[in-house]
Design a protein around this motif. Structure first.
Motif, PDB file in Angstrom:
ATOM      1  N   HIS A  60     -11.857  72.383  41.801  1.00  0.00           N
ATOM      2  CA  HIS A  60     -10.783  71.818  42.613  1.00  0.00           C
ATOM      3  C   HIS A  60      -9.947  72.914  43.271  1.00  0.00           C
ATOM      4  O   HIS A  60      -9.679  73.968  42.661  1.00  0.00           O
ATOM      5  N   LYS A  65      -4.769  70.779  40.187  1.00  0.00           N
ATOM      6  CA  LYS A  65      -5.998  70.849  39.382  1.00  0.00           C
ATOM      7  C   LYS A  65      -6.781  72.115  39.674  1.00  0.00           C
ATOM      8  O   LYS A  65      -7.962  72.201  39.324  1.00  0.00           O
ATOM      9  N   LYS A  71     -15.930  66.851  38.962  1.00  0.00           N
ATOM     10  CA  LYS A  71     -16.927  65.919  38.417  1.00  0.00           C
ATOM     11  C   LYS A  71     -17.401  64.999  39.538  1.00  0.00           C
ATOM     12  O   LYS A  71     -16.615  64.615  40.417  1.00  0.00           O
ATOM     13  N   SER A  73     -17.956  61.989  39.400  1.00  0.00           N
ATOM     14  CA  SER A  73     -17.208  60.725  39.364  1.00  0.00           C
ATOM     15  C   SER A  73     -15.877  60.812  40.117  1.00  0.00           C
ATOM     16  O   SER A  73     -15.264  59.779  40.406  1.00  0.00           O
ATOM     17  N   GLU A  74     -15.441  62.012  40.441  1.00  0.00           N
ATOM     18  CA  GLU A  74     -14.172  62.164  41.169  1.00  0.00           C
ATOM     19  C   GLU A  74     -14.371  62.097  42.688  1.00  0.00           C
ATOM     20  O   GLU A  74     -13.402  62.131  43.442  1.00  0.00           O
TER      21      GLU A  74
END
Ligand code: FES
Length: 220
Positions: A60, A65, A71, A73-74
């Motif tokens: 990130h 972050k 990830k 999923s992000e």
């Protein structure tokens, strides 16, 4: 919106060399060596200023972050900014943010939405794609369009379509945002090669090609 501007002394030096070479041709008879002198002829980049390299992990870039591994999923159709993270000479992790032009934009689209001229071979399963996040017009950081139709540059309203290779769909940018090949390694997104086209601030393919060669030689 943050505006990332190049102030990299190494790049400046390269541009000076290129300018000096042009000048040398123009005046004729003056050698490159005499133009540059011999004090520091060796090109050398620190690892934090190297461009995204094969094997780099994407982390990130947002301040809250920064440095955390991204990830899958992000990711979604909303832009996620990333830095490439590689290894320093001592083997420790190095985020390559010493060159602000290394900032990246990541997206994940439903299968079938990423189309040419996106290089699908350089995406993860035709769904996850990475681009340079630096506008090819004057180097501003590009954001999601507030109209929900792609990406928009806050500086002069350049527009890009991340589903179609980040081609220019409006405004003054001269060319698409460069696509960065990525792949999945376990749960991590990793870089699989250099940018597929020259990123900002390059204006000549030959300059980008020689820069890649110089980096490869330095790493060899
Ligand atoms: S810097 Fe992006 S449109 Fe000018």
């Amino acid at each position: 919106m943050t505006r990332y501007k190049r102030k990299d002394p190494e790049i400046t030096r390269r541009k000076f060399i290129n300018a000096a070479m042009g000048g040398t041709v123009a005046v004729g008879g003056i050698s490159l060596l005499s133009t540059l002198g011999t004090a520091n002829p060796v090109f050398r980049l620190t690892r934090d200023k190297m461009p995204p390299l094969k094997g780099d992990v994407l982390v990130h870039a947002e301040e809250s972050k920064e440095g955390q591994i991204i990830k899958v999923s992000e990711l979604s159709d909303q832009l996620v900014r990333a830095w490439p993270m590689g290894k320093g000479e001592d083997g420790s992790n190095v985020i390559r943010k010493g060159d602000p032009n290394n900032i990246l934009a990541l997206f994940r689209f439903p299968k079938g939405q990423l189309v040419a001229p996106t290089n699908l071979e350089a995406t993860v399963d035709g769904e996850i794609v990475a681009y340079s996040d630096v506008c090819t017009h004057a180097g501003c950081s590009v954001a999601d369009s507030d109209q929900g139709d792609g990406m928009k540059c806050p500086c002069h309203s350049g527009q890009f379509d991340p589903k179609r290779g980040c081609i220019v769909t409006g405004g003054p940018p001269p060319r698409a945002l460069a696509q960065l090949p990525v792949q999945l390694d376990g749960e991590q997104l990793v870089v699989s090669d250099f940018f597929l086209a020259m990123p900002y601030p390059y204006i000549a393919e030959s300059e980008w090609e020689s820069f890649k060669k110089e980096v490869e030689e330095q790493l060899a």
